[in-house]
Motif scaffolding. Structure first.
Motif, short mmCIF file in Angstrom:
data_model
loop_
_atom_site.label_atom_id
_atom_site.label_comp_id
_atom_site.label_asym_id
_atom_site.label_seq_id
_atom_site.Cartn_x
_atom_site.Cartn_y
_atom_site.Cartn_z
N TYR A 95 5.66 4.83 0.56
CA TYR A 95 5.31 3.42 0.77
C TYR A 95 5.15 3.15 2.26
O TYR A 95 5.99 3.56 3.07
CB TYR A 95 6.39 2.50 0.19
CG TYR A 95 6.13 1.04 0.45
CD1 TYR A 95 5.14 0.35 -0.25
CD2 TYR A 95 6.86 0.35 1.41
CE1 TYR A 95 4.90 -0.98 0.00
CE2 TYR A 95 6.62 -0.98 1.66
CZ TYR A 95 5.64 -1.64 0.95
OH TYR A 95 5.39 -2.97 1.21
N TRP A 155 -5.10 6.36 -0.49
CA TRP A 155 -4.34 5.12 -0.32
C TRP A 155 -4.61 4.23 -1.53
O TRP A 155 -5.76 4.09 -1.96
CB TRP A 155 -4.76 4.38 0.95
CG TRP A 155 -4.38 5.05 2.20
CD1 TRP A 155 -3.27 4.82 2.97
CD2 TRP A 155 -5.09 6.09 2.88
NE1 TRP A 155 -3.25 5.64 4.05
CE2 TRP A 155 -4.36 6.45 4.03
CE3 TRP A 155 -6.27 6.78 2.62
CZ2 TRP A 155 -4.78 7.42 4.91
CZ3 TRP A 155 -6.68 7.77 3.49
CH2 TRP A 155 -5.94 8.08 4.62
N ILE A 179 0.85 -1.19 0.00
CA ILE A 179 0.00 0.00 0.00
C ILE A 179 0.89 1.24 0.00
O ILE A 179 1.86 1.31 0.76
CB ILE A 179 -0.94 0.01 1.21
CG1 ILE A 179 -1.87 -1.21 1.14
CG2 ILE A 179 -1.76 1.29 1.27
CD1 ILE A 179 -2.66 -1.44 2.39
N GLU A 202 -3.65 0.35 -3.25
CA GLU A 202 -3.12 -1.00 -2.97
C GLU A 202 -2.64 -1.63 -4.27
O GLU A 202 -3.40 -1.75 -5.23
CB GLU A 202 -4.21 -1.87 -2.34
CG GLU A 202 -3.72 -3.27 -1.98
CD GLU A 202 -4.84 -4.17 -1.51
OE1 GLU A 202 -4.57 -5.07 -0.71
OE2 GLU A 202 -5.97 -3.98 -1.97
N TYR A 204 0.83 5.63 0.12
CA TYR A 204 0.05 6.76 0.64
C TYR A 204 0.26 7.97 -0.24
O TYR A 204 1.40 8.29 -0.62
CB TYR A 204 0.48 7.08 2.07
CG TYR A 204 -0.10 8.35 2.62
CD1 TYR A 204 -1.43 8.42 2.98
CD2 TYR A 204 0.69 9.49 2.77
CE1 TYR A 204 -1.98 9.60 3.49
CE2 TYR A 204 0.16 10.66 3.28
CZ TYR A 204 -1.17 10.70 3.64
OH TYR A 204 -1.70 11.86 4.13
N LYS A 233 3.96 -5.97 -3.49
CA LYS A 233 4.56 -4.88 -2.71
C LYS A 233 5.87 -4.39 -3.31
O LYS A 233 6.26 -3.24 -3.10
CB LYS A 233 4.79 -5.33 -1.27
CG LYS A 233 5.85 -6.38 -1.07
CD LYS A 233 6.03 -6.66 0.41
CE LYS A 233 7.16 -7.64 0.66
NZ LYS A 233 7.34 -7.91 2.09
N ALA A 258 4.95 -1.69 -5.58
CA ALA A 258 4.58 -0.50 -4.81
C ALA A 258 5.82 0.25 -4.34
O ALA A 258 5.87 1.49 -4.39
CB ALA A 258 3.71 -0.92 -3.62
N GLN A 292 -1.50 -2.75 6.31
CA GLN A 292 -2.50 -3.56 5.62
C GLN A 292 -3.78 -2.76 5.46
O GLN A 292 -4.02 -1.78 6.16
CB GLN A 292 -2.78 -4.85 6.40
CG GLN A 292 -1.56 -5.76 6.49
CD GLN A 292 -1.83 -7.00 7.29
OE1 GLN A 292 -2.94 -7.18 7.81
NE2 GLN A 292 -0.85 -7.86 7.41
N TRP A 293 -4.63 -3.25 4.54
CA TRP A 293 -5.88 -2.55 4.27
C TRP A 293 -6.82 -2.60 5.47
O TRP A 293 -7.65 -1.72 5.64
CB TRP A 293 -6.54 -3.16 3.05
CG TRP A 293 -7.53 -2.25 2.42
CD1 TRP A 293 -8.88 -2.28 2.57
CD2 TRP A 293 -7.26 -1.15 1.54
NE1 TRP A 293 -9.47 -1.29 1.84
CE2 TRP A 293 -8.50 -0.57 1.20
CE3 TRP A 293 -6.09 -0.60 1.01
CZ2 TRP A 293 -8.60 0.51 0.35
CZ3 TRP A 293 -6.20 0.47 0.18
CH2 TRP A 293 -7.44 1.03 -0.15
#
Length: 298
Positions: free
Chosen positions: A177, A139, A84, A141, A86, A145, A148, A182-183
């Motif tokens: 990052y 945010w 995720i 997703e 930001y 990762k 990301a 987590q979501w």
């Protein structure tokens, strides 16, 4: 007679030989049949054994394939851990579909959430004539990762659009990052904010209800007291006038005058102390002068 007996013996001998040969043939045929049956049984057993072996080989192959699939799926699950990022700045008129189109070039995107503006800001915009709802932060997703991390490292402080004529060219990416985020953490935070807002609304509503009930009770009391006063006036009884026992708050001028008086009193006390000290010092000077003058005269 002897010749007849010899001829009869010769005729019976071949008959007995033929019967013995027939019996031998029958025995051989039975033995052959038994052998054939035994061979058929052995062949069937061999076939059954071969089928069992084939079934065992197929089961082993299936087990191996299932293990390989399980290992592949586990490897894929280990590799594809979602990450995720930001977004600290969301330009005006940017919507989730625009964000998905801009970032889907770098990797597969899952869920997107953009935080809308505060209610007060929206009310001001509506008063000024703007009805659109902008966002403050967001945010995003990614399915992997690693993608990301690369996106956050490469796009931070870079223009959002690649061409000059595209929208959002004058805005820069503000990406970070979120490690070990987590979501579910985001959903928990949003749920907490929603519960806090609901609790605040409940307290405000209960306070308003209390105030209205207090006002209505006082109105009822005043109406009841007015009825009693009128009744007493009709009966000719003495009625006491309403008196309000309360202390009015001092005005600013009164407060300033009070402070000035306090300062004047403090300064007067200081002056009195100074005078006393001066008087004591003068008395000491006169004593010292007398002492020294007497010593000089002697």
């Amino acid at each position: 007679m002897e010749r007849r007996e010899e001829e009869e013996e010769k005729t019976t001998a071949p008959q007995t030989e033929e019967e013995g040969e027939e019996e031998e043939d029958e025995e051989e045929g039975a033995a052959a049949v038994e052998r054939g049956n035994d061979e058929d049984e052995t062949s069937e057993r061999n076939k059954d054994g071969g089928d069992d072996e084939d079934d065992g080989d197929a089961a082993d192959i299936k087990k191996k394939k299932s293990k390989q699939k399980g290992s592949l799926t586990s490897c894929s699950d280990r590799k594809c851990i979602p990450g995720i990022i930001y977004l600290g700045h969301i330009p005006p008129r940017l919507r989730p579909k625009h964000l998905r189109n801009l970032l889907s070039v770098y990797g597969e995107i899952g869920r997107i959430f953009l935080q809308p503006e505060d209610g007060e800001v929206r009310r001001r915009k509506r008063k000024s004539g703007l009805r659109r709802c902008d966002f403050t932060e967001g945010w995003v997703e990614f399915r992997d990762k690693r993608v990301a991390k690369r996106v956050a490292a490469s796009l931070h402080n870079t223009p959002m659009a690649t061409r000059k004529r595209q929208p959002f060219t004058s805005d820069l990416w503000c990406i970070k990052y979120l490690h070990r985020f987590q979501w579910t953490h985001l959903s928990e935070r949003l749920a907490y904010e929603q519960t806090v807002l609901q609790q605040r609304l409940r307290t405000e509503v209960s306070q308003a209800k209390r105030e209205t009930n207090f006002y209505l009770n006082n109105v009822d009391k005043s109406a009841h007291l007015d009825k009693l006063r009128r009744k007493r006036q009709r009966d000719g009884q003495q009625v006491e006038e309403k008196t309000w026992d309360f202390t009015q708050r001092q005005t600013e001028e009164e407060i300033q005058k009070k402070k000035k008086k306090q300062k004047d009193s403090v300064t007067q006390k200081h002056l009195d102390k100074a005078r006393l000290i001066q008087q004591k010092s003068q008395s000491n000077i006169s004593l010292l002068a007398k002492i020294f003058n007497s010593s000089q005269s002697q």
